[in-house]
Each structure stands twice: as C-alpha cells, then as structure tokens.
Design a protein around this motif. Structure first.
Motif, PDB file in Angstrom:
ATOM      1  N   GLU A 109     -26.066   1.367  34.016  1.00  0.00           N
ATOM      2  CA  GLU A 109     -27.235   1.495  33.142  1.00  0.00           C
ATOM      3  C   GLU A 109     -27.357   0.251  32.252  1.00  0.00           C
ATOM      4  O   GLU A 109     -26.422  -0.080  31.514  1.00  0.00           O
ATOM      5  N   PRO A 110     -28.473  -0.457  32.294  1.00  0.00           N
ATOM      6  CA  PRO A 110     -28.660  -1.635  31.428  1.00  0.00           C
ATOM      7  C   PRO A 110     -28.670  -1.244  29.958  1.00  0.00           C
ATOM      8  O   PRO A 110     -29.187  -0.192  29.590  1.00  0.00           O
ATOM      9  N   LYS A 111     -28.115  -2.112  29.110  1.00  0.00           N
ATOM     10  CA  LYS A 111     -28.083  -1.872  27.668  1.00  0.00           C
ATOM     11  C   LYS A 111     -29.160  -2.667  26.937  1.00  0.00           C
ATOM     12  O   LYS A 111     -29.236  -2.605  25.711  1.00  0.00           O
ATOM     13  N   GLU A 112     -29.970  -3.421  27.672  1.00  0.00           N
ATOM     14  CA  GLU A 112     -30.937  -4.336  27.062  1.00  0.00           C
ATOM     15  C   GLU A 112     -32.033  -4.641  28.061  1.00  0.00           C
ATOM     16  O   GLU A 112     -31.959  -4.253  29.232  1.00  0.00           O
ATOM     17  N   ASN A 113     -33.065  -5.362  27.587  1.00  0.00           N
ATOM     18  CA  ASN A 113     -34.094  -5.871  28.490  1.00  0.00           C
ATOM     19  C   ASN A 113     -33.586  -7.189  29.055  1.00  0.00           C
ATOM     20  O   ASN A 113     -33.629  -8.223  28.406  1.00  0.00           O
ATOM     21  N   LEU A 114     -33.100  -7.169  30.277  1.00  0.00           N
ATOM     22  CA  LEU A 114     -32.458  -8.345  30.848  1.00  0.00           C
ATOM     23  C   LEU A 114     -33.441  -9.457  31.173  1.00  0.00           C
ATOM     24  O   LEU A 114     -33.044 -10.622  31.267  1.00  0.00           O
ATOM     25  N   ALA A 115     -34.726  -9.135  31.314  1.00  0.00           N
ATOM     26  CA  ALA A 115     -35.722 -10.193  31.538  1.00  0.00           C
ATOM     27  C   ALA A 115     -35.741 -11.147  30.350  1.00  0.00           C
ATOM     28  O   ALA A 115     -35.853 -12.368  30.517  1.00  0.00           O
ATOM     29  N   GLU A 116     -35.604 -10.618  29.152  1.00  0.00           N
ATOM     30  CA  GLU A 116     -35.566 -11.460  27.954  1.00  0.00           C
ATOM     31  C   GLU A 116     -34.246 -12.221  27.865  1.00  0.00           C
ATOM     32  O   GLU A 116     -34.219 -13.409  27.549  1.00  0.00           O
ATOM     33  N   THR A 117     -33.151 -11.551  28.161  1.00  0.00           N
ATOM     34  CA  THR A 117     -31.837 -12.194  28.111  1.00  0.00           C
ATOM     35  C   THR A 117     -31.754 -13.353  29.098  1.00  0.00           C
ATOM     36  O   THR A 117     -31.214 -14.416  28.798  1.00  0.00           O
ATOM     37  N   PHE A 118     -32.306 -13.149  30.287  1.00  0.00           N
ATOM     38  CA  PHE A 118     -32.167 -14.122  31.370  1.00  0.00           C
ATOM     39  C   PHE A 118     -33.264 -15.184  31.389  1.00  0.00           C
ATOM     40  O   PHE A 118     -33.300 -15.993  32.317  1.00  0.00           O
ATOM     41  N   GLU A 119     -34.143 -15.198  30.413  1.00  0.00           N
ATOM     42  CA  GLU A 119     -35.329 -16.062  30.478  1.00  0.00           C
ATOM     43  C   GLU A 119     -34.981 -17.524  30.735  1.00  0.00           C
ATOM     44  O   GLU A 119     -35.671 -18.206  31.491  1.00  0.00           O
ATOM     45  N   THR A 120     -33.905 -18.025  30.127  1.00  0.00           N
ATOM     46  CA  THR A 120     -33.548 -19.435  30.298  1.00  0.00           C
ATOM     47  C   THR A 120     -32.351 -19.622  31.228  1.00  0.00           C
ATOM     48  O   THR A 120     -31.884 -20.744  31.406  1.00  0.00           O
ATOM     49  N   PHE A 121     -31.879 -18.535  31.865  1.00  0.00           N
ATOM     50  CA  PHE A 121     -30.674 -18.598  32.690  1.00  0.00           C
ATOM     51  C   PHE A 121     -30.980 -19.066  34.109  1.00  0.00           C
ATOM     52  O   PHE A 121     -32.046 -18.793  34.659  1.00  0.00           O
ATOM     53  N   THR A 122     -30.006 -19.728  34.729  1.00  0.00           N
ATOM     54  CA  THR A 122     -30.030 -19.919  36.174  1.00  0.00           C
ATOM     55  C   THR A 122     -29.530 -18.635  36.825  1.00  0.00           C
ATOM     56  O   THR A 122     -28.990 -17.745  36.153  1.00  0.00           O
ATOM     57  N   LEU A 123     -29.664 -18.544  38.162  1.00  0.00           N
ATOM     58  CA  LEU A 123     -29.140 -17.370  38.856  1.00  0.00           C
ATOM     59  C   LEU A 123     -27.623 -17.266  38.687  1.00  0.00           C
ATOM     60  O   LEU A 123     -27.078 -16.169  38.540  1.00  0.00           O
ATOM     61  N   GLU A 124     -26.950 -18.411  38.696  1.00  0.00           N
ATOM     62  CA  GLU A 124     -25.496 -18.405  38.510  1.00  0.00           C
ATOM     63  C   GLU A 124     -25.122 -17.886  37.122  1.00  0.00           C
ATOM     64  O   GLU A 124     -24.169 -17.111  36.978  1.00  0.00           O
ATOM     65  N   GLU A 125     -25.854 -18.303  36.109  1.00  0.00           N
ATOM     66  CA  GLU A 125     -25.585 -17.845  34.754  1.00  0.00           C
ATOM     67  C   GLU A 125     -25.870 -16.350  34.610  1.00  0.00           C
ATOM     68  O   GLU A 125     -25.141 -15.641  33.913  1.00  0.00           O
ATOM     69  N   SER A 126     -26.915 -15.885  35.269  1.00  0.00           N
ATOM     70  CA  SER A 126     -27.224 -14.453  35.254  1.00  0.00           C
ATOM     71  C   SER A 126     -26.095 -13.659  35.915  1.00  0.00           C
ATOM     72  O   SER A 126     -25.673 -12.612  35.415  1.00  0.00           O
ATOM     73  N   ALA A 127     -25.618 -14.181  37.046  1.00  0.00           N
ATOM     74  CA  ALA A 127     -24.530 -13.504  37.757  1.00  0.00           C
ATOM     75  C   ALA A 127     -23.270 -13.442  36.898  1.00  0.00           C
ATOM     76  O   ALA A 127     -22.590 -12.408  36.841  1.00  0.00           O
ATOM     77  N   GLU A 128     -22.961 -14.519  36.219  1.00  0.00           N
ATOM     78  CA  GLU A 128     -21.781 -14.540  35.351  1.00  0.00           C
ATOM     79  C   GLU A 128     -21.949 -13.562  34.189  1.00  0.00           C
ATOM     80  O   GLU A 128     -20.980 -12.918  33.756  1.00  0.00           O
ATOM     81  N   TYR A 129     -23.184 -13.415  33.698  1.00  0.00           N
ATOM     82  CA  TYR A 129     -23.460 -12.470  32.612  1.00  0.00           C
ATOM     83  C   TYR A 129     -23.196 -11.033  33.072  1.00  0.00           C
ATOM     84  O   TYR A 129     -22.630 -10.229  32.325  1.00  0.00           O
ATOM     85  N   TYR A 130     -23.606 -10.708  34.300  1.00  0.00           N
ATOM     86  CA  TYR A 130     -23.315  -9.379  34.839  1.00  0.00           C
ATOM     87  C   TYR A 130     -21.805  -9.121  34.855  1.00  0.00           C
ATOM     88  O   TYR A 130     -21.346  -8.024  34.552  1.00  0.00           O
ATOM     89  N   ARG A 131     -21.053 -10.145  35.219  1.00  0.00           N
ATOM     90  CA  ARG A 131     -19.601 -10.000  35.310  1.00  0.00           C
ATOM     91  C   ARG A 131     -18.964  -9.856  33.925  1.00  0.00           C
ATOM     92  O   ARG A 131     -18.110  -8.984  33.707  1.00  0.00           O
ATOM     93  N   SER A 132     -19.397 -10.692  32.978  1.00  0.00           N
ATOM     94  CA  SER A 132     -18.733 -10.716  31.670  1.00  0.00           C
ATOM     95  C   SER A 132     -19.217  -9.611  30.731  1.00  0.00           C
ATOM     96  O   SER A 132     -18.451  -9.135  29.892  1.00  0.00           O
ATOM     97  N   HIS A 133     -20.486  -9.180  30.863  1.00  0.00           N
ATOM     98  CA  HIS A 133     -21.032  -8.191  29.923  1.00  0.00           C
ATOM     99  C   HIS A 133     -21.147  -6.781  30.504  1.00  0.00           C
ATOM    100  O   HIS A 133     -21.246  -5.816  29.750  1.00  0.00           O
ATOM    101  N   TYR A 134     -21.158  -6.685  31.836  1.00  0.00           N
ATOM    102  CA  TYR A 134     -21.325  -5.369  32.442  1.00  0.00           C
ATOM    103  C   TYR A 134     -20.184  -4.986  33.387  1.00  0.00           C
ATOM    104  O   TYR A 134     -20.235  -3.932  34.028  1.00  0.00           O
ATOM    105  N   GLY A 135     -19.177  -5.852  33.489  1.00  0.00           N
ATOM    106  CA  GLY A 135     -18.008  -5.518  34.287  1.00  0.00           C
ATOM    107  C   GLY A 135     -18.238  -5.494  35.784  1.00  0.00           C
ATOM    108  O   GLY A 135     -17.474  -4.860  36.523  1.00  0.00           O
TER     109      GLY A 135
END
Length: 211
Positions: free
Chosen positions: A34-60
C-alpha cells in the motif's frame, strides 16, 4: 536563428501524463504494498533508476533495480505500443521544422525501446536524429547532461537550440545551461505561472505555435 530543437516526450509531445500520475502507486499495489504517499509527486524529478531505488529503500521492495524497472516498463508497454497519442499539432510542427532544416532530437526519462516503438507507430520517428534518455547519461533532468548529449547529435549551439519541456525543473535546468526554452502546457503540471515566467516561449497549442 534557430537551428536545432530538443523535445521531451511525456507531457510535451505525447499526451501521456495520465498514466504517469498513477503508475508509481499502481506498481506498488501490484506487489501487494500500500503506497504511503502520492508517488507521482515524489518521483517528479527522478530517473527510473532513482524511482526503483526509492521502492527498495522506502518500501522494502527486495527486487533488483533492473527487475523493478522491467516491471514498470511491462505495465507501461501496452499503453505506449498501442495507445499513447501525440498532442494536437505536433506533426504539423515537426514537419515545419523539418522543412526549415531545423535538426531535432528527443531527450526523455522513459525507456528508449518504448519511446522508439511509440514514435514509429505514430509515424514521427524519422524526424529525430536520436533518442537520448536519462539512462544513457546516468542522471535526471535536474542535471543538464541529457541536453548536452542531445546537442552533440544536433551539432548546434545552445543559443540556437530550442528545448521543449512541460516540467518546471527541466526547463530551469535547460535555461540555466544557456538553451532557449519552450514551456509546453500540460494539465498535469500545476505550476503553470512559474513555467511561463522561466520560459522564453510558452505554448498551449502546437497548432498555433511556430507555424
């Protein structure tokens, strides 16, 4: 005199931001998380790699970076291969630029293969010398590397090269690097006043812009 143009895809040439407004959350939900935030806003400036790393570090998420990116691209593939439309007037603008011998290149954060397939389906791939992605240069659009790499293909000077973007952070990056920037209105970008202020040109309709 303008001799080159660099175009973003999502929200700029493609009318596609509807899918990006939900894909971050949809991917997590597909994993049963279950997402804890609006990820479209979080990822606005991210690359796909940065988004993937965020999933790993913030959502396990325990999948690898490449597995996460492949999963996201799998969810996006049908839309880009079969559905994504161009914004109205794009073909007319590209044809006008081509007739005036303005060289063109793509600079995008999306997957290169998907971008290529969508452009081919929409019969506009041949207008562009090259597709440059944030994956190619290893950084997102808060860094000018992607525009400078596109410039290498165009072989034009910054001051004679237009950069078309719908996102404020990308326009700021290109503007600060010395490019001529064109803000493109998209309904999914909320800060239009700021975009108008930073842009050398601002367009709401390709049918009347530069034609």
């Amino acid at each position: 005199m303008i001799k080159g143009a660099i175009f973003d895809l999502d929200g700029t040439l493609f009318d596609s931001m509807s899918i990006w407004s939900t894909i971050g959350n949809d991917y997590l939900l597909s994993l049963g998380i279950e997402p804890k935030e609006n990820l479209a806003e979080t990822f606005e400036t991210f690359t796909l790699e940065e988004s993937a790393e965020y999933y790993r570090s913030h959502y396990g998420v325990t999948l690898s970076i490449s597995e996460i990116i492949n999963g996201i691209n799998d969810m996006l593939s049908d839309f880009y291969r079969n559905e994504v439309p161009l914004k109205k007037g794009v073909v007319e603008l590209l044809e006008k630029f081509s007739q005036n011998q303005i060289k063109m290149c793509i600079a995008t954060a999306m997957d290169k293969q998907l971008a290529n397939e969508a452009l081919l389906r929409l019969h506009v791939r041949d207008y562009f010398i090259q597709i440059v992605t944030t994956q190619d240069v290893g950084s997102g659009k808060t860094n000018p590397k992607i525009y400078l790499k596109a410039l290498e293909y165009l072989k034009t000077e910054k001051q004679e090269t237009l950069v078309f973007e719908d996102a404020y952070h990308a326009l700021v990056t290109a503007k600060n690097e010395g490019f001529v920037v064109v803000g493109v209105h998209d309904g999914y970008e909320s800060i239009q006043t700021e975009i108008q202020k930073i842009s050398d040109y601002y367009i709401t309709d390709y049918l009347t812009a530069f034609i």
